[in-house]
Enzyme design. Structure first.
Site, mmCIF file in Angstrom:
data_model
loop_
_atom_site.group_PDB
_atom_site.id
_atom_site.type_symbol
_atom_site.label_atom_id
_atom_site.label_comp_id
_atom_site.label_asym_id
_atom_site.label_seq_id
_atom_site.Cartn_x
_atom_site.Cartn_y
_atom_site.Cartn_z
ATOM 1 C CG ASP A 224 -2.139 -0.897 1.003
ATOM 2 O OD1 ASP A 224 -2.361 -1.333 -0.146
ATOM 3 O OD2 ASP A 224 -2.837 -1.178 1.996
ATOM 4 N NE ARG B 63 0.525 3.092 13.967
ATOM 5 C CZ ARG B 63 1.232 2.261 13.219
ATOM 6 N NH1 ARG B 63 2.539 2.461 13.073
ATOM 7 N NH2 ARG B 63 0.674 1.243 12.627
ATOM 8 C CG ASP C 208 -2.535 2.290 13.601
ATOM 9 O OD1 ASP C 208 -2.347 2.499 14.817
ATOM 10 O OD2 ASP C 208 -2.383 1.177 13.083
ATOM 11 C CB SER D 46 -3.429 -6.745 8.393
ATOM 12 O OG SER D 46 -2.977 -5.573 9.008
HETATM 13 N N1 ARG Z 1 -5.931 -2.657 17.026
HETATM 14 C C1 ARG Z 1 -4.616 -2.303 17.425
HETATM 15 C C2 ARG Z 1 -4.546 -0.827 17.726
HETATM 16 O O1 ARG Z 1 -5.417 -0.110 17.369
HETATM 17 C C3 ARG Z 1 -3.592 -2.725 16.408
HETATM 18 C C4 ARG Z 1 -3.528 -1.924 15.170
HETATM 19 C C5 ARG Z 1 -2.616 -2.506 14.156
HETATM 20 N N2 ARG Z 1 -2.363 -1.570 13.121
HETATM 21 C C6 ARG Z 1 -2.178 -1.908 11.849
HETATM 22 N N3 ARG Z 1 -1.966 -0.946 11.014
HETATM 23 N N4 ARG Z 1 -2.212 -3.149 11.443
HETATM 24 O O2 ARG Z 1 -3.624 -0.377 18.343
#
Ligand code: ARG
Length: 412
Positions: A13, A93, A122, A173
């Site tokens: 992506d 993040r 995110d 993922s």
């Molecule tokens: N659900 C978790 C969170 O919000 C993990 C997120 C994983 N992020 C990703 N881009 N695959 O912190």
């Protein structure tokens, strides 16, 4: 041409995004990849960004800052979102937002782009962070805008000669860093389905874990782990070593139906061996050195801290205030905890501290008891006085009597 800084992972992506940004917005892309302890060949990631068309590709090592300013404060807070998720991704993040802003400013970029979709947390964390630190910088979220399916993204990549990962495509993922790994998608989307074995890459299945238990001793100083089995270690190697040892014993798997910021529930499989055991050990030490009221209060703070990390409010003043509280609470959280790891379980089996409030001569049932048992009588008299008073006036006069407290209703 205007410049845009892209948070670049090296995946399909964000690789497509390099080209797409150029086509759609006629901008030059500077790819920025931040190493927070992901297992990745960063040289290859950088080369790929350039090959795909970035005018510049930067890899930043964020591990030290990540551990010092994000992971350890979260550990000191015992931060677990909804009591379960150690927040690995969420913690990374705001650091990324900060580093992206730094580069965007030094490069004179007009915007920052990221590869998040519109359904996740995110995007919220990146954008709230960037908007807080640099409101003048625009944000572009290609994957939210382009409306391409996975298939179409692959076709786009083919059209522009963007390498498509040749490795057998994982149906999941993943996101990972030192503090843990998350897995979503594929078979995991059915919450009734047990996660297939191939989801797990950091932890052994408990059934395949060693037949013999292993003990680890973690030494804390003011709430920060500083030794492992008596050996002094810096944060990064200590966490890496813990991930390895704990994962080998099948500990650190979390299956969480969590509440996302954007209002949906999602099923997430986490592996966070070091985080799970370090938080467990840290809590065990706090139990020993902190007073009851401090512990009770700190639990509430942990909920607040976890929520605000999850929700993308890292740069809020509330976070700063709570961080100061948490740091202050760690003054006496110095000592050691012994953990037994065995086939998917981790058990605290020993703790010691010079600041321990555990007093054997008060707790013992053996010789040397200094507890004044006679004082208990007067204590209970006063302690129970409000209950006794109220019972005499109300409860004992109720026609259904004390049993009404046991769920008996009038009809029965
Ligand atoms: N659900 C978790 C969170 O919000 C993990 C997120 C994983 N992020 C990703 N881009 N695959 O912190």
């Amino acid at each position: 041409m205007d410049k845009v800084v892209l948070a670049y992972s090296g995946g399909l992506d964000t690789s497509v995004a390099i080209r797409w940004l150029h086509e759609k917005y006629h901008v030059d892309v500077i790819a920025v990849t931040i190493d927070v302890g992901n297992e990745k060949d960063f040289t290859a990631v950088k080369q790929k960004a350039l090959k795909v068309g970035a005018i510049k590709a930067v890899v930043l090592d964020g591990k030290e800052d990540f551990v010092k300013y994000f992971v350890f404060p979260a550990l000191q807070a015992n931060a677990l979102y909804e009591g379960q998720y150690p927040l690995a991704t969420a913690l990374s993040r705001p650091l990324m937002a900060k580093l992206l802003v730094d580069i965007a400013q030094s490069e004179g970029a007009v915007a920052i782009a990221h590869g998040c979709t519109g359904k996740g947390n995110d995007q919220v964390r990146f954008e709230v962070g960037i908007n807080a630190l640099a409101p003048e910088i625009k944000i572009i979220a290609p994957a939210r805008e382009w409306g391409m399916t996975r298939e179409e993204t692959i076709n786009y990549a083919k059209k522009f000669n963007i390498p498509i990962p040749v490795t057998k495509k994982s149906p999941y993922s993943f996101d990972e860093n030192l503090w843990g790994k998350s897995a979503e998608c594929g078979a995991l989307e059915d919450p009734w389905v047990e996660p297939p074995a191939d989801v797990y890459t950091w932890t052994k299945a408990p059934a395949e874990a060693p037949e013999k238990p292993q003990y680890v001793e973690i030494g804390f100083e003011k709430g920060i782990p500083v030794t492992l089995d008596g050996k002094e270690m810096d944060g990064i190697p200590l966490i890496m070593k813990m991930n390895e040892i704990v994962g080998k014993h099948g500990v650190g798997r979390i299956d969480h139906i969590e509440n996302r910021v954007v209002g949906i529930k999602s099923r997430e499989i986490y592996e966070a061996p070091a985080a799970v055991v370090l938080i467990q050990a840290h809590q065990a030490l706090e139990d020993m050195v902190m007073a009851k009221d401090q512990l009770r209060f700190k639990q509430k703070v942990a909920v607040e801290v976890s929520d605000l990390i999850y929700n993308g409010f890292w740069f809020s003043q509330l976070n700063r205030d709570l961080a100061a509280y948490v740091l202050s609470s760690q003054r006496y959280v110095t000592g050691s905890v012994r953990i037994k790891l065995f086939k998917g379980t981790s058990t605290v089996v020993g703790r010691k501290s010079d600041w321990s409030l555990y007093n054997l001569s008060l707790a013992t049932y053996d010789k040397g008891d200094k507890f004044n048992q006679e004082a208990a009588e007067g204590f209970i008299h006063l302690w129970g006085l409000p209950v006794k008073t109220q019972a005499q006036i109300q409860l004992l006069k109720d026609k259904e009597g004390p049993l009404s407290l046991m769920g008996k209703t009038e009809e029965e």
